[in-house]
Design a protein around this motif. Sequence first.
Motif: not given
Length: 346
Positions: A50-52, A54, A57, A100, A102, A120, A122-123, A125, A176
């Motif tokens: 869940r990258m910003a 993506s 996400e 992104a 949030s 947060h 996100d994971t 990147t 995010s």
Amino acid sequence: MFSCRSLKLVCAALCLSSSFAVSAAGITHQPVGKIAEQEVRHISTYFPGRMAGSPAELMMADYVNQRFQSMGYQSDLRDFKTHYVYTSSEGKKDWHNVNATSVIAVKPGNTDKQILIVAHLDTYTPMSDSDVNHNLGGLTLQGVDDNASGVGVMLELAERLRSVKTKATIRFLALSAEELGSKGAENYLSRMSKADKDNTLLVINLDSLITGDKLYFHSGVNTPKAIAEKTRDRALKLAKRFGISAAINNGHGEHSPKGTGCCSDHMTFDASNIPVLAVEASNWSLGKKDGYQQTSKNTRFPAGTTWHQPQYDNLQYLDKHLPGRIKSRTRDSVRILLPLVEEVAK
């Protein structure tokens, strides 16, 4: 543009998210920490990578938004544009632009005072060819510790606080782009008025609560001593009462004075002189004593960390090598934070 197959996968994930949200609502009779543990496992399983910016996400944000709405909160998605620098193996730097998302949920109080509970979503990147070559971040990163754990605990706090009357408004921020340099926190802060900042009693930041050897509670560098005593020191007293191992940074590292921490979204709020309480699991007595080494180096955790590493920060690995840790740490976090939030909010 999504392919038909991608759209089907998105729809399937959203359907799974919706069904879980409905079944999880209104179950505060469950043992403390159970809701948070379920959320951690659900998020890690259905929203890896869940990258910003993506698709994962966006699905994750939609899921969290649905969870808040199912609890009766005012909740909305908030998208924003941001960017980061990607560095090639030849040293060439290129800007990557992302959109992104949030999630902001609100529990209104009856005064202008507010508490912000932050985690947060996100994971990590990958930001360079070196990151890719070293398997840091990417599509397979479940991010159990960093930071499904923080979001899971936040959602249980929301579930248990929704019927509690408070003077202070409580805002839950699933932000995010923390992994891009706390861009989500910066975006939220930029929208706060001076009155909003002045009326913020406390920002509680939840980040990476599983892998580290013990829970740490940090105040901000700019958090007044009187507030630190009522929040950070109070959290430590609650932990001692419940027999939970917890500590503060003793200030042996170069950059973080005693009782403060590094490096997550709370620092953005701290820089604006808003009181903070940052919660994490780590081991500030190891390595450079800067909080980055979470546990001792061994064959299970060669670097003493799981941050950003898909091969370690996943459910299967953590359940095998830290059995029972997800259950105990989510429970302990909620046991300490729930009464603390109620005290500050009232």
